[in-house]
Enzyme design. Structure first.
Site, mmCIF file in Angstrom:
data_model
loop_
_atom_site.group_PDB
_atom_site.id
_atom_site.type_symbol
_atom_site.label_atom_id
_atom_site.label_comp_id
_atom_site.label_asym_id
_atom_site.label_seq_id
_atom_site.Cartn_x
_atom_site.Cartn_y
_atom_site.Cartn_z
ATOM 1 N N ASP A 168 130.211 2.100 60.527
ATOM 2 C CA ASP A 168 130.561 1.131 59.491
ATOM 3 C C ASP A 168 130.221 1.708 58.112
ATOM 4 O O ASP A 168 129.143 2.273 57.913
ATOM 5 C CB ASP A 168 129.749 -0.153 59.741
ATOM 6 C CG ASP A 168 130.203 -1.324 58.899
ATOM 7 O OD1 ASP A 168 131.365 -1.719 59.030
ATOM 8 O OD2 ASP A 168 129.390 -1.848 58.105
ATOM 9 N N GLU A 203 134.554 4.549 59.601
ATOM 10 C CA GLU A 203 135.246 3.587 58.747
ATOM 11 C C GLU A 203 134.943 4.059 57.334
ATOM 12 O O GLU A 203 133.821 3.913 56.847
ATOM 13 C CB GLU A 203 134.732 2.165 58.955
ATOM 14 C CG GLU A 203 135.547 1.159 58.162
ATOM 15 C CD GLU A 203 134.733 0.192 57.327
ATOM 16 O OE1 GLU A 203 135.328 -0.748 56.808
ATOM 17 O OE2 GLU A 203 133.515 0.368 57.143
HETATM 18 C C1 NOJ Z 1 133.281 -3.199 57.474
HETATM 19 C C2 NOJ Z 1 133.402 -4.149 58.620
HETATM 20 O O1 NOJ Z 1 134.580 -3.867 59.329
HETATM 21 C C3 NOJ Z 1 133.399 -5.523 58.019
HETATM 22 O O2 NOJ Z 1 133.716 -6.506 58.979
HETATM 23 C C4 NOJ Z 1 132.049 -5.775 57.410
HETATM 24 O O3 NOJ Z 1 132.060 -7.030 56.756
HETATM 25 C C5 NOJ Z 1 131.698 -4.697 56.388
HETATM 26 N N1 NOJ Z 1 132.001 -3.378 56.852
HETATM 27 C C6 NOJ Z 1 130.223 -4.747 56.061
HETATM 28 O O4 NOJ Z 1 129.464 -4.310 57.150
#
Ligand code: NOJ
Length: 517
Positions: free
Chosen positions: A207, A266
């Protein structure tokens, strides 16, 4: 049953189809209206039958659930609302027995404000060692936040503590950012990775992989309206060079385990080239490519350009391209693209591309976004932080329909559901087989698609490419287009009438080379 550790010659993650399970909304095993690990375990055969290679589980760790689990208070335990470590182990063993790999989410940019480190930091005097694990900063002389950085969820990225210091949170105030220049943080997360690798997970989705390191000295961003969830701006808190050192260290840990463990970032970067840096051979294995997700489907040339740029950028570092149409953060693509026909055409196109594809739970049912959730049911911090002006992400997180009977449509035995499901779920569950069958057929045929992509010349509004043995024609124009002479249709996203591809359809064709071989 083949042993999952008996790895194929070619790395599995290069071509894998990975199915995102938003755990709270997939299947409820204990009847409390919240999806959980036991419910997932029971429904694993659906995913095996669909033909995916792996599942990615959104965070199931101990969490106050301010941001649906992306606010973790204990990285080494399961939230009681989702099960226990024993439930996790049982689910993992069941998945592996079905030849499904399992990757889990790791959330290293921030903890929950209820994590023991942060509660300790708040009890400590400014300047203490527990505060040094986060970004605490004295107020400016006029009592303003230390700089102009904005939260992705809206408002300032700083919150003031009772003693007058401010702490940084790129997301909700309940998600304080960790300071990755602090060695405690690095050691702790290496331990977290090993904890789950030792339990047998096949990899991680990382993340905010681009946000962990902030520019030294907290320089001003110099603009307002800095970022949304899928931003590409150059900012002092994203895509800093120092983040790559962390990913290199993590790659070494992953490589030290048997069985081709992998990680997908991500990450949002300003260009595909900068994004590709995350997947250099000594860094992570994949990075989500959100350019394809954001491409304008009203402009097929733009879709083609996004495919080319992503293939080129990933190829430049020897990484597989990745493709995503929907996830738990964006409006479902059935709704975005305007129709199930176009959504299925897009899915069939995506599944024909070289690289690795990510499906989001419910894609295979043709689920649309739920647009009319009542205000008092909503839970997303994006909704709350925007004062209700941004609908947020609850509409793509509504629990899945498994059967056509209300209440709960098979999601939960007691009929409970943490977000209300719309009556349309009945028909979608009743008719599920047509879209599920399309995805299943595509996933089966996809295993035979090999080789690079070569474009054919095509009329406006039509994308036409070949891979070894197959042609793929995507008609996004309003008119039907002719199939090539002698074409043998292998799969079509809509019924084919005669020798034309209807509008909003994708057709895979066996190329002559395949028929004669
Ligand atoms: C990306 C995640 O996919 C999302 O759902 C989340 O709110 C943010 N990162 C913060 O962790």
């Amino acid at each position: 049953m083949s042993d999952i550790s008996d790895v194929p010659q070619q790395a599995w993650w290069r071509t894998a189809v990975i199915y995102e399970v938003y755990v709270r909304s997939f299947a409820d095993g204990d009847g409390d209206g919240v999806g959980d690990l036991a419910g997932l375990r029971e429904r694993l055969p659906h995913l095996r039958d669909l033909g995916v290679d792996a599942i990615w589980l959104t965070p199931f760790f101990r969490s106050p659930m301010v941001d649906g689990g992306y606010d973790v208070s204990d990285y080494r335990d399961v939230d009681p609302s989702l099960g226990s470590l024993a439930d996790f182990d049982a689910m993992l063993a069941a998945a592996h027995a079905l030849d499904l790999r399992v990757i889990i989410d790791v959330v290293p940019n921030h903890t929950s404000s209820q994590h023991a480190w942060f509660t300790q930091a708040l009890q400590e005097l400014p300047g203490g060692p527990a505060r040094a694990r986060y970004h605490f900063h004295p107020a400016t002389t006029d009592g303003e936040p230390p700089n102009d950085w904005e939260s992705v969820f809206g408002g300032p990225a700083w919150t003031r503590t009772a003693d007058g210091e401010w702490y940084l949170h790129l997301f909700d105030p309940a998600q304080p950012d960790l300071n990755w220049d602090n060695p405690d943080v690095r050691v702790e997360f290496e331990g977290v990775l090993r904890f789950w690798l030792d339990r047998g997970v096949d990899g991680f989705r990382i993340d905010v992989a681009h946000g962990m390191v902030k520019a030294a000295g907290y320089p001003a961003a110099g603009l307002t309206g800095q970022i949304g969830l899928l931003g590409r701006r150059v900012l002092p808190y994203f895509d800093q060079d120092g983040v790559h050192e962390i990913h290199k260290a993590w790659r070494k840990i992953l490589d030290s385990y048997p069985g081709q463990r992998m990680a997908v970032a991500e990450a949002w970067a300003s260009t595909p080239q900068r994004l590709a840096r995350y997947t250099a051979p000594d860094e992570l294995h994949q990075a989500f490519n959100f350019e394809f997700l954001q491409a304008d489907w009203g402009d097929p040339a733009a879709v083609r350009a996004s495919i080319d740029s992503c293939l080129h950028a990933a190829g430049s570092v020897g990484a597989p391209a990745t493709w995503v149409l929907s996830n738990h953060d964006v409006r479902r693509h059935v709704t975005r693209l305007g129709s199930l026909e176009r959504a299925n055409a897009a899915a069939l196109l995506m599944l024909a591309l070289p690289g690795s594809a990510y499906l989001y739970q419910g894609d295979e049912l043709g689920l649309p976004e739920v647009l009319d959730l009542p205000a008092d049911a909503r839970q997303d911090p994006v909704w709350f932080r925007s004062g209700g002006t941004d609908p947020g992400r609850d509409g793509c997180r509504v629990p899945l329909p498994w059967e056509s009977e209300a209440p709960a449509y098979g999601f939960s035995a007691t009929g409970a559901s943490w977000l209300p499901q719309p009556p349309a779920w009945a028909a979608l569950a009743r008719d599920r087989s047509s879209t599920v069958d399309l995805y299943r057929a595509a996933l089966a045929l996809r295993r035979r698609l090999t080789g690079p992509l070569r474009w054919h010349e095509s009329p406006d509004g039509v994308l036409d490419f070949a891979r070894d043995g197959f042609r793929c024609i995507v008609n996004l124009s309003p008119e039907p287009v002719a199939l090539p002479d002698g074409a043998e249709v292998a799969l079509a996203s809509r019924p084919i009438d005669g020798s034309t591809v209807p509008a909003d359809a994708t057709v895979w064709i066996f190329a002559r080379t395949a028929r004669s071989s």
